[in-house]
Write a protein that holds these residues in place. Structure first.
Motif, PDB file in Angstrom:
ATOM      1  N   ILE A 122     -33.787  -8.809  21.388  1.00 23.64           N
ATOM      2  CA  ILE A 122     -35.119  -8.695  21.986  1.00 23.64           C
ATOM      3  C   ILE A 122     -35.343  -7.328  22.626  1.00 23.64           C
ATOM      4  O   ILE A 122     -36.437  -6.763  22.577  1.00 23.64           O
ATOM      5  CB  ILE A 122     -35.317  -9.810  23.052  1.00 23.64           C
ATOM      6  CG1 ILE A 122     -35.224 -11.191  22.384  1.00 23.64           C
ATOM      7  CG2 ILE A 122     -36.650  -9.659  23.774  1.00 23.64           C
ATOM      8  CD1 ILE A 122     -35.183 -12.345  23.373  1.00 23.64           C
ATOM      9  N   LEU A 123     -34.257  -6.777  23.199  1.00 14.25           N
ATOM     10  CA  LEU A 123     -34.373  -5.554  23.996  1.00 14.25           C
ATOM     11  C   LEU A 123     -35.232  -4.452  23.366  1.00 14.25           C
ATOM     12  O   LEU A 123     -36.179  -3.970  24.002  1.00 14.25           O
ATOM     13  CB  LEU A 123     -32.976  -5.019  24.355  1.00 14.25           C
ATOM     14  CG  LEU A 123     -32.968  -3.728  25.169  1.00 14.25           C
ATOM     15  CD1 LEU A 123     -33.625  -3.928  26.522  1.00 14.25           C
ATOM     16  CD2 LEU A 123     -31.544  -3.211  25.357  1.00 14.25           C
ATOM     17  N   PRO A 124     -34.935  -4.025  22.122  1.00  8.43           N
ATOM     18  CA  PRO A 124     -35.725  -2.905  21.580  1.00  8.43           C
ATOM     19  C   PRO A 124     -37.208  -3.227  21.422  1.00  8.43           C
ATOM     20  O   PRO A 124     -38.026  -2.310  21.311  1.00  8.43           O
ATOM     21  CB  PRO A 124     -35.073  -2.623  20.217  1.00  8.43           C
ATOM     22  CG  PRO A 124     -34.139  -3.734  19.960  1.00  8.43           C
ATOM     23  CD  PRO A 124     -33.874  -4.462  21.225  1.00  8.43           C
ATOM     24  N   LYS A 125     -37.553  -4.512  21.420  1.00 10.16           N
ATOM     25  CA  LYS A 125     -38.961  -4.877  21.258  1.00 10.16           C
ATOM     26  C   LYS A 125     -39.713  -4.929  22.582  1.00 10.16           C
ATOM     27  O   LYS A 125     -40.941  -4.951  22.599  1.00 10.16           O
ATOM     28  CB  LYS A 125     -39.077  -6.233  20.550  1.00 10.16           C
ATOM     29  CG  LYS A 125     -38.393  -6.221  19.192  1.00 10.16           C
ATOM     30  CD  LYS A 125     -38.853  -7.344  18.308  1.00 10.16           C
ATOM     31  CE  LYS A 125     -38.359  -7.098  16.885  1.00 10.16           C
ATOM     32  NZ  LYS A 125     -38.765  -8.156  15.972  1.00 10.16           N
ATOM     33  N   VAL A 126     -39.004  -4.993  23.695  1.00 15.74           N
ATOM     34  CA  VAL A 126     -39.697  -5.141  24.982  1.00 15.74           C
ATOM     35  C   VAL A 126     -39.504  -3.950  25.919  1.00 15.74           C
ATOM     36  O   VAL A 126     -40.170  -3.856  26.944  1.00 15.74           O
ATOM     37  CB  VAL A 126     -39.266  -6.430  25.725  1.00 15.74           C
ATOM     38  CG1 VAL A 126     -39.577  -7.659  24.875  1.00 15.74           C
ATOM     39  CG2 VAL A 126     -37.790  -6.395  26.106  1.00 15.74           C
ATOM     40  N   ALA A 127     -38.589  -3.040  25.568  1.00  9.13           N
ATOM     41  CA  ALA A 127     -38.333  -1.910  26.470  1.00  9.13           C
ATOM     42  C   ALA A 127     -38.064  -0.657  25.664  1.00  9.13           C
ATOM     43  O   ALA A 127     -37.207  -0.660  24.783  1.00  9.13           O
ATOM     44  CB  ALA A 127     -37.142  -2.207  27.379  1.00  9.13           C
ATOM     45  N   GLU A 128     -38.807   0.404  25.941  1.00 13.02           N
ATOM     46  CA  GLU A 128     -38.521   1.666  25.256  1.00 13.02           C
ATOM     47  C   GLU A 128     -38.160   2.789  26.234  1.00 13.02           C
ATOM     48  O   GLU A 128     -37.895   3.902  25.816  1.00 13.02           O
ATOM     49  CB  GLU A 128     -39.694   2.093  24.361  1.00 13.02           C
ATOM     50  CG  GLU A 128     -41.004   2.278  25.078  1.00 13.02           C
ATOM     51  CD  GLU A 128     -42.154   2.556  24.098  1.00 13.02           C
ATOM     52  OE1 GLU A 128     -43.122   3.200  24.515  1.00 13.02           O
ATOM     53  OE2 GLU A 128     -42.055   2.135  22.909  1.00 13.02           O
ATOM     54  N   LYS A 129     -38.148   2.454  27.525  1.00 17.33           N
ATOM     55  CA  LYS A 129     -37.783   3.463  28.517  1.00 17.33           C
ATOM     56  C   LYS A 129     -36.697   2.919  29.449  1.00 17.33           C
ATOM     57  O   LYS A 129     -36.562   1.716  29.627  1.00 17.33           O
ATOM     58  CB  LYS A 129     -39.003   3.837  29.378  1.00 17.33           C
ATOM     59  CG  LYS A 129     -40.102   4.560  28.622  1.00 17.33           C
ATOM     60  CD  LYS A 129     -41.256   4.956  29.515  1.00 17.33           C
ATOM     61  CE  LYS A 129     -42.079   3.801  30.013  1.00 17.33           C
ATOM     62  NZ  LYS A 129     -42.864   3.132  28.963  1.00 17.33           N
ATOM     63  N   GLY A 130     -35.961   3.853  30.063  1.00 16.33           N
ATOM     64  CA  GLY A 130     -34.946   3.456  31.028  1.00 16.33           C
ATOM     65  C   GLY A 130     -34.896   4.461  32.169  1.00 16.33           C
ATOM     66  O   GLY A 130     -35.475   5.551  32.068  1.00 16.33           O
ATOM     67  N   LEU A 131     -34.209   4.077  33.249  1.00 21.45           N
ATOM     68  CA  LEU A 131     -34.059   5.000  34.375  1.00 21.45           C
ATOM     69  C   LEU A 131     -32.919   5.978  34.092  1.00 21.45           C
ATOM     70  O   LEU A 131     -31.895   5.610  33.513  1.00 21.45           O
ATOM     71  CB  LEU A 131     -33.780   4.232  35.672  1.00 21.45           C
ATOM     72  CG  LEU A 131     -34.864   3.263  36.143  1.00 21.45           C
ATOM     73  CD1 LEU A 131     -34.493   2.694  37.516  1.00 21.45           C
ATOM     74  CD2 LEU A 131     -36.220   3.951  36.215  1.00 21.45           C
ATOM     75  N   ARG A 132     -33.091   7.197  34.550  1.00 24.60           N
ATOM     76  CA  ARG A 132     -32.081   8.252  34.450  1.00 24.60           C
ATOM     77  C   ARG A 132     -30.726   7.724  34.932  1.00 24.60           C
ATOM     78  O   ARG A 132     -30.631   7.147  36.012  1.00 24.60           O
ATOM     79  CB  ARG A 132     -32.558   9.386  35.357  1.00 24.60           C
ATOM     80  CG  ARG A 132     -31.838  10.671  35.270  1.00 24.60           C
ATOM     81  CD  ARG A 132     -32.642  11.754  36.016  1.00 24.60           C
ATOM     82  NE  ARG A 132     -32.940  11.354  37.381  1.00 24.60           N
ATOM     83  CZ  ARG A 132     -34.085  11.607  38.000  1.00 24.60           C
ATOM     84  NH1 ARG A 132     -35.048  12.267  37.418  1.00 24.60           N
ATOM     85  NH2 ARG A 132     -34.276  11.199  39.233  1.00 24.60           N
ATOM     86  N   TYR A 133     -29.686   7.927  34.145  1.00 19.17           N
ATOM     87  CA  TYR A 133     -28.345   7.399  34.450  1.00 19.17           C
ATOM     88  C   TYR A 133     -27.453   8.486  35.050  1.00 19.17           C
ATOM     89  O   TYR A 133     -26.539   8.227  35.800  1.00 19.17           O
ATOM     90  CB  TYR A 133     -27.748   6.864  33.155  1.00 19.17           C
ATOM     91  CG  TYR A 133     -26.379   6.236  33.259  1.00 19.17           C
ATOM     92  CD1 TYR A 133     -26.252   4.890  33.567  1.00 19.17           C
ATOM     93  CD2 TYR A 133     -25.229   6.980  33.020  1.00 19.17           C
ATOM     94  CE1 TYR A 133     -25.007   4.297  33.641  1.00 19.17           C
ATOM     95  CE2 TYR A 133     -23.974   6.403  33.089  1.00 19.17           C
ATOM     96  CZ  TYR A 133     -23.864   5.059  33.401  1.00 19.17           C
ATOM     97  OH  TYR A 133     -22.629   4.471  33.472  1.00 19.17           O
ATOM     98  N   ASP A 134     -27.727   9.713  34.653  1.00 19.82           N
ATOM     99  CA  ASP A 134     -27.064  10.874  35.251  1.00 19.82           C
ATOM    100  C   ASP A 134     -28.000  12.063  35.074  1.00 19.82           C
ATOM    101  O   ASP A 134     -29.130  11.891  34.600  1.00 19.82           O
ATOM    102  CB  ASP A 134     -25.683  11.134  34.621  1.00 19.82           C
ATOM    103  CG  ASP A 134     -25.765  11.680  33.193  1.00 19.82           C
ATOM    104  OD1 ASP A 134     -26.878  11.820  32.647  1.00 19.82           O
ATOM    105  OD2 ASP A 134     -24.701  11.967  32.609  1.00 19.82           O
ATOM    106  N   LEU A 135     -27.555  13.248  35.471  1.00 21.67           N
ATOM    107  CA  LEU A 135     -28.425  14.421  35.325  1.00 21.67           C
ATOM    108  C   LEU A 135     -28.033  15.274  34.129  1.00 21.67           C
ATOM    109  O   LEU A 135     -28.717  16.239  33.793  1.00 21.67           O
ATOM    110  CB  LEU A 135     -28.384  15.274  36.600  1.00 21.67           C
ATOM    111  CG  LEU A 135     -28.772  14.534  37.892  1.00 21.67           C
ATOM    112  CD1 LEU A 135     -28.658  15.465  39.098  1.00 21.67           C
ATOM    113  CD2 LEU A 135     -30.186  13.973  37.798  1.00 21.67           C
ATOM    114  N   THR A 136     -26.942  14.914  33.474  1.00 19.38           N
ATOM    115  CA  THR A 136     -26.394  15.746  32.404  1.00 19.38           C
ATOM    116  C   THR A 136     -27.148  15.541  31.095  1.00 19.38           C
ATOM    117  O   THR A 136     -27.530  16.512  30.434  1.00 19.38           O
ATOM    118  CB  THR A 136     -24.888  15.437  32.222  1.00 19.38           C
ATOM    119  OG1 THR A 136     -24.253  15.544  33.495  1.00 19.38           O
ATOM    120  CG2 THR A 136     -24.259  16.406  31.261  1.00 19.38           C
TER     121      THR A 136
END
Lengths: 464, 464
Positions: free
Chosen positions: A88-102
């Protein structure tokens, strides 16, 4: 009504905490800028196509994903639901929070490659988010302070990282810390010296745990991974090389020579030893005075990361705390985004840990506080033609000052000044006003003095 | 490989943009602190139970929701899926991104009510997120700068808001702007004067649109909402009251008296006029010199917000841009979290709009730049014993400086300094070194001078 709460692993920062955190950020920022690094900021949200697959399977699990806006479930079928969250994931979410700065930095470099002047030196001080299990010192939202330079292989950058770490921590008041340095080439050399047993990554991962699980634990793990006892003994001969920086270089050069792994003078252990020697040389030319803090630590491995050259890690001695800074050189940071061959080196400060260390060692300066310097007491409504100009004069002198907003008992105003940690209380009651004076009370010492009203701001400025 | 991108409505900020934004934040922060406001920071993520229902139905739609970690879909049934996204949402997301700084502030006050010293003055400079349709000047991630004080009804706070707005904008170099002030009590008075036609909120919403849809548009809207033409004419008699601050107060007092809505001297229009008069009085006592910038604007309504007293909005004249600051007094901010009766007043700067205005008017100071001040040229490896101590001396003098990291053609190093906007280039080639000198080139003017090596840092410091 339900009592409101905040998500686990997150924190509110009250006035004093923000002031103290800003003190740390300020020191880090000034040092980064003094060394020529320029600020960059990237969005909190990144496309999942940018983030996914960059941090390993575990990292992908720890990404916070943003639900698509609007009718997010419209493309989810009953079959998807039956197949489960992963489908289901790829169908309901296309963005995420920054996990690191690199990774955002690498993404930025690739997106702006046409405009960037290389070498590109950037620093970045921003929060990151990880859906990790919260525990002491581990949060789901925390700030990283990164500095990286890409587009040059010069070891001057490595030497300057040592200088920056030393200057930041010294400026913050720390004296007893160790900047550990090692080189991936040295670790490769140890692996090569074993003559092909096991895998290099298994060896690095095991060495990385030495601090936590000790020699016995590492031995057990290496045996399980197919290394022979003889090979493991050799590994420890290398890891336990002692002496000064120079002595370790010399001992290792001899040992690697004996094990026949110095054939290629431009790679692996030969490059590792040469690089470390040159970094040391740069530091000597800089007149670096704190070599006692620099430790060539052959056991430093920095896990399974993308590093390929020098690696760094910083430990505060005599304080129970993991490393407060770390980094290293990578040869292919932007390769994942289609721009191979761009070498860079970077490092990061862990602000939350530094905060805890400074607090434990009572190293925050007293004047790093969030309270204003002055409180003007509010006696009566008639006084406003006197106290408002006084307040303005204090502020015009660059001082932080406020009038207690309501006419109320002096005791209450005293308590307010005391609780907020305001240093100076200025009292201009009817008697003082009649005499053209103001009473200045130092809330810390309890001493009081009378000042001519017209000179009060200048006098407080002298004290501040 | 796909070219990486960032989510729509979000932005990367390169070095110069960050430096310029920090310039604005710095000015705002210093003024807030000078006026006794203390910093607060709240988490990026809030529980949806805190956020939902606080911004109206449209606001709920615009919240970015965070997908729960792990097997997020485990509680979603086939029936839920059939019922659609709205039914599924509470089962897959329990957190959202901060939508403004006001609700988190109220949540913080309620959670910490036992420890807080009232009145509590806090400022907060943090990004917020809204899943709005991106357009010119409207982003999905943008920074708000809020200052609020809760726990006092003193109108001193309102007067100081005018002072803070004036000082921040003046310090940033703006001169031609208008601080509009009005009072919800005055607007209520207009509604009361109509004798019960329509609803108050319909009237406020229509007045709020006057700027955009003009007198005809507002008339049409009010007619549709059940107001009579006679009532509408009366509304415009009030809205078009002219003259100075004092004249408007006086005209309105007469008109409200004639319409019989001044009976309760402590509420509604009577309180509104008295409050505005007292704010004006405080400003006079402060010696506020820019009354020409303060406009008592009867048409200012601030939409359907939670304001109950004075309201503010700031427009830059002669620039196409919405309001760059706004705020007002509210009597029940924390009521939604079970803590009623706590009055407060606050306002906010819109940094993105201020940035665009300063850029359009070319008001960013030249020294607000992200580049280091000095570049030391890298002639040859032999020079490092000279240039590294020089670099250290520059930094020890507090200057930002870097060595070009590689030995390469001077032309390339010149271009690098030029492209990055570095002001001074220091050249210590073999000839200069032999003479114990360094050549200093001002990249802006193109002038060059020779300096004794030992004095170079002090000389550049004098120029900086």
């Amino acid at each position: 009504m339900q009592k409101p709460s905040i998500p686990k692993g997150t924190r509110d920062f009250g006035p004093q905490q923000v002031a103290r955190r800003n003190h740390i950020f300020g020191v880090v920022r000034r040092v980064f800028e003094k060394f020529g690094y320029a600020p960059l900021e990237t969005p909190t949200m990144e496309n999942l196509s940018v983030l996914t697959g960059k941090y390993g399977d575990e990292g992908d699990q720890l990404l916070f994903k943003i639900l698509n806006s609007g009718d997010f479930a419209k493309d989810v079928s009953a079959d998807d639901l039956a197949a489960g969250s992963k489908k289901i994931l790829p169908k309901v979410a296309e963005k995420g929070l920054r996990y690191d700065l690199t990774v955002p930095f690498a993404r930025y470099v690739v997106m702006n490659r046409g405009q960037l002047t290389l070498p590109f030196k950037r620093y970045q001080i921003q929060p990151v988010w990880r859906a990790d299990r919260p525990q002491r010192g581990r949060y789901r939202e925390f700030v990283q302070c990164d500095a990286d330079v890409v587009g040059t292989t010069s070891l001057l950058c490595e030497a300057e990282i040592v200088l920056m770490i030393d200057e930041v921590l010294s400026t913050l008041g720390l004296t007893d810390f160790t900047i550990k340095i090692n080189h991936r080439g040295v670790l490769s050399g140890i692996y090569q010296a074993l003559g092909g047993e096991g895998t290099e990554s298994d060896l690095f991962v095991a060495i990385d745990k030495l601090d936590k699980i000790g020699r016995d634990g590492v031995t057990r793990e290496l045996l399980e991974r197919g290394f022979s006892q003889g090979a493991i003994d050799k590994v420890f001969q290398y890891l336990e090389v002692g002496g000064s920086f120079d002595e370790k270089l010399s001992t290792l050069r001899t040992a690697f020579g004996a094990d026949g792994v110095l054939a290629d003078a431009t790679a692996g252990p030969a490059r590792g030893l040469a690089d470390l020697e040159q970094v040391q040389g740069y530091l000597q030319d800089f007149g670096f005075e704190n070599f006692a803090r620099l430790d060539f630590d052959v056991t430093l491995a920095r896990g399974l990361s993308y590093y390929t050259g020098c690696i760094f890690e910083v430990k505060v001695n005599n304080v129970q705390m993991g490393s407060i800074s770390g980094g290293g050189r990578y040869d292919n940071l932007t390769g994942a985004f289609g721009l191979p061959g761009l070498s860079g080196v970077g490092f990061s400060f862990g602000v939350d840990r530094i905060y805890d260390v400074l607090e434990e060692l009572k190293l925050f300066p007293e004047d790093v506080a969030a309270a204003p310097l002055c409180l003007v007491a509010n006696f009566d409504h008639e006084g406003r033609a006197t106290v408002l100009p006084l307040l303005k004069a204090l502020r015009d002198a660059g001082l932080s000052a406020e009038l207690y907003p309501e006419v109320s008992k002096l005791k209450k105003q005293f308590e307010y000044a005391d609780k907020r940690g305001i240093r100076y209380l200025l009292l201009a009651g009817p008697d003082e006003r009649a005499a053209g004076q103001v009473k200045l009370r130092d809330m810390r010492s309890g001493t009081e003095q009378m000042l001519p009203l017209a000179e009060a701001a200048t006098e407080v400025q002298k004290l501040a």
